[in-house]
Design an enzyme around this catalytic site. Sequence first.
Site, PDB file in Angstrom:
ATOM      1  N   ASP A   9       0.637  -1.223  -0.023  1.00 35.55           N
ATOM      2  CA  ASP A   9      -0.012  -0.011   0.038  1.00 35.55           C
ATOM      3  C   ASP A   9       0.738   1.343   0.136  1.00 35.55           C
ATOM      4  O   ASP A   9       1.961   1.182   0.336  1.00 35.55           O
ATOM      5  CB  ASP A   9      -0.846  -0.064   1.182  1.00 35.55           C
ATOM      6  CG  ASP A   9      -0.235  -0.432   2.577  1.00 35.55           C
ATOM      7  OD1 ASP A   9       1.171  -0.428   2.537  1.00 35.55           O
ATOM      8  OD2 ASP A   9      -1.146  -0.969   3.406  1.00 35.55           O
ATOM      9  N   ASN A  57      -7.331  -3.212  14.408  1.00 33.12           N
ATOM     10  CA  ASN A  57      -8.833  -3.726  13.949  1.00 33.12           C
ATOM     11  C   ASN A  57      -8.563  -4.836  13.150  1.00 33.12           C
ATOM     12  O   ASN A  57      -9.816  -4.953  12.630  1.00 33.12           O
ATOM     13  CB  ASN A  57      -9.504  -2.415  13.472  1.00 33.12           C
ATOM     14  CG  ASN A  57      -8.818  -1.778  12.083  1.00 33.12           C
ATOM     15  OD1 ASN A  57      -7.870  -2.553  11.733  1.00 33.12           O
ATOM     16  ND2 ASN A  57      -9.652  -0.886  11.524  1.00 33.12           N
ATOM     17  N   HIS A  62      -7.058  -5.173   9.927  1.00 28.67           N
ATOM     18  CA  HIS A  62      -6.783  -4.842   8.836  1.00 28.67           C
ATOM     19  C   HIS A  62      -5.503  -5.350   8.383  1.00 28.67           C
ATOM     20  O   HIS A  62      -4.610  -5.668   8.985  1.00 28.67           O
ATOM     21  CB  HIS A  62      -6.957  -3.213   8.459  1.00 28.67           C
ATOM     22  CG  HIS A  62      -5.656  -2.452   8.739  1.00 28.67           C
ATOM     23  ND1 HIS A  62      -5.819  -1.343   9.588  1.00 28.67           N
ATOM     24  CD2 HIS A  62      -4.412  -2.590   8.732  1.00 28.67           C
ATOM     25  CE1 HIS A  62      -4.617  -0.523   9.799  1.00 28.67           C
ATOM     26  NE2 HIS A  62      -3.732  -1.721   9.038  1.00 28.67           N
ATOM     27  N   GLU A 101      -9.743  -2.269   5.467  1.00 22.66           N
ATOM     28  CA  GLU A 101     -10.435  -1.958   6.765  1.00 22.66           C
ATOM     29  C   GLU A 101     -11.552  -3.000   6.922  1.00 22.66           C
ATOM     30  O   GLU A 101     -12.002  -3.569   5.964  1.00 22.66           O
ATOM     31  CB  GLU A 101     -10.796  -0.580   6.885  1.00 22.66           C
ATOM     32  CG  GLU A 101      -9.597   0.340   6.951  1.00 22.66           C
ATOM     33  CD  GLU A 101      -8.892   0.630   8.087  1.00 22.66           C
ATOM     34  OE1 GLU A 101      -8.776  -0.328   8.724  1.00 22.66           O
ATOM     35  OE2 GLU A 101      -8.417   1.857   8.397  1.00 22.66           O
TER      36      GLU A 101
HETATM   37  N1  LIG Z   1      -0.568  -0.636   6.217  1.00 24.58           N
HETATM   38  C1  LIG Z   1      -0.115  -0.929   7.317  1.00 24.58           C
HETATM   39  C2  LIG Z   1      -0.429  -2.457   7.583  1.00 24.58           C
HETATM   40  O1  LIG Z   1       0.075  -2.923   6.369  1.00 24.58           O
HETATM   41  C3  LIG Z   1       0.440  -2.944   8.757  1.00 24.58           C
HETATM   42  O2  LIG Z   1       0.054  -4.190   9.140  1.00 24.58           O
HETATM   43  C4  LIG Z   1      -0.454  -2.169  10.005  1.00 24.58           C
HETATM   44  C5  LIG Z   1      -0.021  -2.469  11.277  1.00 24.58           C
HETATM   45  O3  LIG Z   1       1.359  -1.802  11.750  1.00 24.58           O
HETATM   46  P1  LIG Z   1       2.429  -2.174  12.793  1.00 24.58           P
HETATM   47  O4  LIG Z   1       3.284  -3.233  12.319  1.00 24.58           O
HETATM   48  O5  LIG Z   1       3.020  -0.814  13.096  1.00 24.58           O
HETATM   49  O6  LIG Z   1       1.686  -2.580  14.244  1.00 24.58           O
HETATM   50  O7  LIG Z   1      -0.179  -0.809   9.944  1.00 24.58           O
HETATM   51  C6  LIG Z   1      -0.552  -0.074   8.674  1.00 24.58           C
HETATM   52  O8  LIG Z   1      -1.765   0.388   8.758  1.00 24.58           O
END
Ligand SMILES: N[C@@H]1[C@@H](O)[C@H](O)[C@@H](COP(=O)(O)O)O[C@@H]1O
Length: 245
Positions: A69, A138, A140, A145
């Site tokens: 993304d 959440n 995702h 989402e």
């Molecule tokens: N788009 C990314 C995800 O790909 C990622 O897995 C998530 C969790 O992030 P973290 O690894 O910092 O908990 O956050 C973001 O929103």
Amino acid sequence: MHPELIIAEDYQDLSRKAALRVAEQIKKKPTTVLGLATGKTPLGLYRELIRLHQEEGLDFSRVKTFNLDEYYGISSEDKRSFHYYMWENLFKHLNIPRGNIHLPDGGAQDIEEECRRYEEAIREAGGIDLQVLGIGSNGHIGFNEPGTEWGSLTHLAQLTPETIKDNEEEGGEGIPGFALTMGIKTIMRANRILLLAYGESKANIIARALKGPVDKSVPASILQLHPGLVVIVDKEAAKFLGSLT
Ligand SMILES: N[C@@H]1[C@@H](O)[C@H](O)[C@@H](COP(=O)(O)O)O[C@@H]1O
């Protein structure tokens, strides 16, 4: 047992174990197509891959990458962008040709065209061999989402206030409210998926994703249906997995 579940001692152990999986894949197939994620979770994996490259000669010269993304409406030079994150935390330290690196273009004028182009580029590369995934608080995956259609391909997604807040804690103020993200179907098409999570704050969502019903309210729950899913979590994130272990 499905999925393959690995419980690491701590974050460093998780990062090493994940890097070994990625390295094995690259050694087996030097032209591997990797799907990559951002966020805090894969940083240790990326540090370890850099070490394997620098100290043990792990070769990225024929590897191709596709990121999950990118924020919408900011340029790739913007420090909040995932282009910047990926360059700083991984790519600039490896021998991967620039032309082999792909992220959605969050500055594209024609969004639909950009989403189509991204899907086509993945297809042309032969599909993703190994997708690295984190999980949002959440549930995702990428920026899909809760409520996202299972059949979604790369698309423009609106981020929830919760996701914006989480990401601002990491990336500073002013995170865009929209992003281009691979869809759930894009992610599920990968041959193998490496789902990573660490820390107590992920324990609840990891249990819901892996043991709860497969439901759009928890996008990561679809991963239960992926035959090539490998989950690596630390002890804290595994806290509620109980019978799966
Ligand atoms: N788009 C990314 C995800 O790909 C990622 O897995 C998530 C969790 O992030 P973290 O690894 O910092 O908990 O956050 C973001 O929103």
